[in-house]
Design a protein around this motif. Structure first.
Motif, PDB file in Angstrom:
ATOM      1  N   SER A  32       2.489  33.612  27.363  1.00  0.00           N
ATOM      2  CA  SER A  32       2.501  35.079  27.969  1.00  0.00           C
ATOM      3  C   SER A  32       2.947  35.226  29.413  1.00  0.00           C
ATOM      4  O   SER A  32       3.037  35.918  30.045  1.00  0.00           O
ATOM      5  CB  SER A  32       0.802  35.164  28.055  1.00  0.00           C
ATOM      6  OG  SER A  32       0.305  33.986  28.936  1.00  0.00           O
ATOM      7  N   ALA A  33       3.604  34.118  29.703  1.00  0.00           N
ATOM      8  CA  ALA A  33       4.355  34.108  31.099  1.00  0.00           C
ATOM      9  C   ALA A  33       5.771  34.744  30.922  1.00  0.00           C
ATOM     10  O   ALA A  33       6.771  33.936  30.857  1.00  0.00           O
ATOM     11  CB  ALA A  33       4.406  32.732  31.770  1.00  0.00           C
ATOM     12  N   HIS A  34       5.969  36.037  30.590  1.00  0.00           N
ATOM     13  CA  HIS A  34       7.111  36.544  30.301  1.00  0.00           C
ATOM     14  C   HIS A  34       8.262  36.748  31.279  1.00  0.00           C
ATOM     15  O   HIS A  34       9.326  36.246  30.725  1.00  0.00           O
ATOM     16  CB  HIS A  34       6.940  37.950  29.776  1.00  0.00           C
ATOM     17  CG  HIS A  34       6.045  38.143  28.702  1.00  0.00           C
ATOM     18  ND1 HIS A  34       6.226  37.658  27.426  1.00  0.00           N
ATOM     19  CD2 HIS A  34       4.668  38.487  28.517  1.00  0.00           C
ATOM     20  CE1 HIS A  34       5.192  37.787  26.510  1.00  0.00           C
ATOM     21  NE2 HIS A  34       4.378  38.415  27.150  1.00  0.00           N
ATOM     22  N   THR A  35       7.900  36.867  32.601  1.00  0.00           N
ATOM     23  CA  THR A  35       8.720  36.920  33.723  1.00  0.00           C
ATOM     24  C   THR A  35       9.618  35.520  33.809  1.00  0.00           C
ATOM     25  O   THR A  35      10.764  35.556  33.700  1.00  0.00           O
ATOM     26  CB  THR A  35       8.384  37.516  34.969  1.00  0.00           C
ATOM     27  OG1 THR A  35       7.912  38.936  34.549  1.00  0.00           O
ATOM     28  CG2 THR A  35       9.224  37.628  35.996  1.00  0.00           C
ATOM     29  N   PRO A  36       8.778  34.542  34.156  1.00  0.00           N
ATOM     30  CA  PRO A  36       9.358  33.195  34.171  1.00  0.00           C
ATOM     31  C   PRO A  36      10.097  32.693  32.902  1.00  0.00           C
ATOM     32  O   PRO A  36      10.921  32.069  33.204  1.00  0.00           O
ATOM     33  CB  PRO A  36       8.311  32.156  34.366  1.00  0.00           C
ATOM     34  CG  PRO A  36       7.185  32.924  35.053  1.00  0.00           C
ATOM     35  CD  PRO A  36       7.283  34.403  34.160  1.00  0.00           C
ATOM     36  N   LEU A  37       9.618  33.197  31.743  1.00  0.00           N
ATOM     37  CA  LEU A  37      10.495  32.719  30.561  1.00  0.00           C
ATOM     38  C   LEU A  37      11.751  33.495  30.377  1.00  0.00           C
ATOM     39  O   LEU A  37      12.764  33.098  29.968  1.00  0.00           O
ATOM     40  CB  LEU A  37       9.563  33.023  29.414  1.00  0.00           C
ATOM     41  CG  LEU A  37       8.416  32.151  28.846  1.00  0.00           C
ATOM     42  CD1 LEU A  37       7.640  32.706  27.789  1.00  0.00           C
ATOM     43  CD2 LEU A  37       8.800  30.869  28.927  1.00  0.00           C
ATOM     44  N   PHE A  38      11.565  34.915  30.940  1.00  0.00           N
ATOM     45  CA  PHE A  38      12.932  35.621  30.939  1.00  0.00           C
ATOM     46  C   PHE A  38      13.901  34.905  31.805  1.00  0.00           C
ATOM     47  O   PHE A  38      15.160  34.678  31.638  1.00  0.00           O
ATOM     48  CB  PHE A  38      12.541  36.964  31.361  1.00  0.00           C
ATOM     49  CG  PHE A  38      13.736  37.951  31.964  1.00  0.00           C
ATOM     50  CD1 PHE A  38      14.502  38.314  30.581  1.00  0.00           C
ATOM     51  CD2 PHE A  38      14.190  38.017  33.073  1.00  0.00           C
ATOM     52  CE1 PHE A  38      15.570  39.508  30.738  1.00  0.00           C
ATOM     53  CE2 PHE A  38      15.152  38.953  33.325  1.00  0.00           C
ATOM     54  CZ  PHE A  38      15.852  39.447  32.283  1.00  0.00           C
ATOM     55  N   LEU A  39      13.594  34.389  33.021  1.00  0.00           N
ATOM     56  CA  LEU A  39      14.684  33.856  34.021  1.00  0.00           C
ATOM     57  C   LEU A  39      14.946  32.502  33.431  1.00  0.00           C
ATOM     58  O   LEU A  39      16.241  32.275  33.561  1.00  0.00           O
ATOM     59  CB  LEU A  39      13.816  33.734  35.224  1.00  0.00           C
ATOM     60  CG  LEU A  39      13.419  35.186  36.168  1.00  0.00           C
ATOM     61  CD1 LEU A  39      12.720  34.755  37.336  1.00  0.00           C
ATOM     62  CD2 LEU A  39      14.728  36.097  36.246  1.00  0.00           C
ATOM     63  N   LEU A  40      14.139  31.731  33.016  1.00  0.00           N
ATOM     64  CA  LEU A  40      14.407  30.538  32.442  1.00  0.00           C
ATOM     65  C   LEU A  40      15.537  30.518  30.769  1.00  0.00           C
ATOM     66  O   LEU A  40      16.540  29.894  30.908  1.00  0.00           O
ATOM     67  CB  LEU A  40      13.276  29.751  32.041  1.00  0.00           C
ATOM     68  CG  LEU A  40      12.402  29.058  33.095  1.00  0.00           C
ATOM     69  CD1 LEU A  40      11.017  28.433  32.632  1.00  0.00           C
ATOM     70  CD2 LEU A  40      13.017  28.008  33.902  1.00  0.00           C
ATOM     71  N   SER A  41      15.228  31.600  30.379  1.00  0.00           N
ATOM     72  CA  SER A  41      16.230  31.819  29.299  1.00  0.00           C
ATOM     73  C   SER A  41      17.529  32.323  29.554  1.00  0.00           C
ATOM     74  O   SER A  41      18.406  31.808  29.164  1.00  0.00           O
ATOM     75  CB  SER A  41      15.901  32.836  28.326  1.00  0.00           C
ATOM     76  OG  SER A  41      15.427  34.121  28.642  1.00  0.00           O
ATOM     77  N   LEU A  42      17.649  33.083  30.862  1.00  0.00           N
ATOM     78  CA  LEU A  42      18.781  33.614  31.281  1.00  0.00           C
ATOM     79  C   LEU A  42      19.737  32.184  31.865  1.00  0.00           C
ATOM     80  O   LEU A  42      20.790  31.905  31.720  1.00  0.00           O
ATOM     81  CB  LEU A  42      18.780  34.604  32.587  1.00  0.00           C
ATOM     82  CG  LEU A  42      18.401  35.689  31.987  1.00  0.00           C
ATOM     83  CD1 LEU A  42      18.221  36.527  33.452  1.00  0.00           C
ATOM     84  CD2 LEU A  42      19.629  36.570  31.316  1.00  0.00           C
ATOM     85  N   LEU A  43      19.093  31.364  32.553  1.00  0.00           N
ATOM     86  CA  LEU A  43      19.573  30.061  32.854  1.00  0.00           C
ATOM     87  C   LEU A  43      19.997  28.934  31.837  1.00  0.00           C
ATOM     88  O   LEU A  43      20.923  28.355  31.902  1.00  0.00           O
ATOM     89  CB  LEU A  43      18.546  29.348  33.940  1.00  0.00           C
ATOM     90  CG  LEU A  43      18.231  29.895  35.292  1.00  0.00           C
ATOM     91  CD1 LEU A  43      17.287  29.187  35.957  1.00  0.00           C
ATOM     92  CD2 LEU A  43      19.543  30.044  36.219  1.00  0.00           C
ATOM     93  N   ALA A  44      19.312  29.153  30.834  1.00  0.00           N
ATOM     94  CA  ALA A  44      19.845  28.221  29.668  1.00  0.00           C
ATOM     95  C   ALA A  44      20.863  28.871  28.651  1.00  0.00           C
ATOM     96  O   ALA A  44      21.753  27.998  28.154  1.00  0.00           O
ATOM     97  CB  ALA A  44      18.536  28.079  28.788  1.00  0.00           C
ATOM     98  N   VAL A  45      20.995  30.080  28.894  1.00  0.00           N
ATOM     99  CA  VAL A  45      22.157  30.673  28.182  1.00  0.00           C
ATOM    100  C   VAL A  45      23.529  30.334  28.920  1.00  0.00           C
ATOM    101  O   VAL A  45      24.394  29.986  28.091  1.00  0.00           O
ATOM    102  CB  VAL A  45      22.002  32.253  28.001  1.00  0.00           C
ATOM    103  CG1 VAL A  45      23.342  32.708  27.397  1.00  0.00           C
ATOM    104  CG2 VAL A  45      21.099  32.530  26.790  1.00  0.00           C
TER     105      VAL A  45
END
Length: 364
Positions: A32-45
């Motif tokens: 449910s931590a959508h904003t941190p997951l959004f930022l982490l997924s950007l860094l992973a891509v």
């Protein structure tokens, strides 16, 4: 896989690959931590896109820029397909259509324009195979015609029955897939001599063995797909946090993140004066989405979707696709580019992006 490991040790940007297991673990621990997951997924891509770029260049060095661009476009579009299939299963047809249309426009304007700009900043004038560009833009024109028809009929009034739109969409989807297959046959087999690179470019370093490059392409594509799913699940809520509209998210953000791998490959090739590869990735990817991915999603909606999906896009999006297609036809007519040509294409894309950010189109 020592080639890949050596590349990771030498390129500090690839050290961000550690973010891939981090974002997957974070999604399991706190979905449910959508904003941190959004930022982490950007860094992973970012590192995945870089690694995919290196592998693609190695494949292109063995097979030629035409096949290399097609392969990169296919694997890169697999990310968009995974994103669209996830939304398709949930019946989020508006998000599916927005991401598909956004990917077509982003590849045609942003990816190609940024490649021209980055390549032009290093090389005064760059040449590329005009025949390949003409083929891809012709396929884009065909796809645009197929998208205009159901949208025009649907906008004409309530006289067009849903059953008619569904039947028309299925028929158009089959025709587009057949046209795309014939285009591949034409460019890769019967007339392949017309689509070679304009000039031979010396490699800066020895390419990876073909088997290693193909294995890397497959593995990285799977990881990009996993990260992209996390991104899709978190992007809507995170977008509200950052003040982005749903239309802007689907058409711009999802399209750009989904095409990150292709962008890394195209930008790197343009800087190395391999503009045929960049043009092949950009226009080839846009044509593949328009003539294969979108029709395939329509047909797959009968199998995995809650209800069938049609090819009726809202009018504003159709207009943007037409603008992108016409811009590509005009710009690529000469077979030469400079950095200012890239600036002009990026300006067109920014106009569309700003319009969506301030005044999103009506949802269907």
């Amino acid at each position: 896989m020592s080639y890949v490991w050596n590349e990771i040790r030498q390129n500090r940007l690839l050290w961000l690959l550690v973010m891939v297991p981090v974002v997957i673990a974070a999604q399991k621990i706190s979905p449910s931590a959508h904003t941190p997951l959004f930022l982490l997924s950007l860094l992973a891509v970012i590192p995945l896109a870089t690694l995919l770029s290196n592998a693609t260049e190695s494949v292109a060095a063995k097979t030629g820029d035409a096949v290399g661009g097609l392969l990169n476009a296919t694997l890169g579009n697999l990310t968009e397909l995974i994103i669209a299939l996830t939304a398709l299963r949930l019946g989020q047809f508006t998000l599916v259509k927005a991401s598909v249309a956004g990917a077509i426009v982003a590849n045609t304007l942003f990816l190609l324009g940024a490649s021209f700009l980055l390549g032009g900043l290093k090389h005064h004038v760059q040449d590329y195979n005009r025949g390949n560009a003409r083929l891809q833009t012709s396929l884009l024109f065909l796809a645009t015609v197929a998208l205009i028809i159901p949208s025009a009929v649907g906008s004409a009034g309530s006289e067009a029955a849903p059953e008619f739109l569904q039947q028309l969409s299925v028929g158009l989807s089959v025709l587009l897939i057949v046209a795309y297959g014939l285009g591949l046959l034409f460019s890769l087999r019967t007339h392949r001599e017309l689509f070679g690179a304009t000039e031979e470019v010396a490699e800066e370093h020895a390419p990876w063995p073909l088997k290693v490059a193909l294995a890397t392409l497959a593995g990285v594509t799977v990881m990009v797909g996993l990260v992209s799913e996390i991104f899709v699940e978190s992007v809507q809520v995170a977008a509200e946090t950052f003040g982005m509209t749903p239309a802007f998210v689907g058409f711009i953000v999802v399209a750009l993140v989904g095409g990150a791998a292709e962008m890394a490959s195209a930008f790197s090739a343009a800087r190395k004066n391999r503009l045929d590869l960049s043009v092949g990735i950009a226009l080839g990817s846009a044509a593949q989405i328009a003539l294969f991915v979108a029709p395939a999603l329509v047909l797959l909606s009968y199998v995995i979707g809650p209800t069938p999906m049609d090819l009726q896009f809202w009018p504003g999006v159709v207009v943007m696709i037409i603008i992108a297609m016409m811009t590509a036809i005009i710009v690529t007519n000469s077979g030469r580019s400079t950095w200012f040509v890239g600036v002009l294409m990026l300006m067109v894309y920014l106009i569309l992006a700003m319009t969506l950010y301030l005044l999103p189109p009506h949802s269907q």
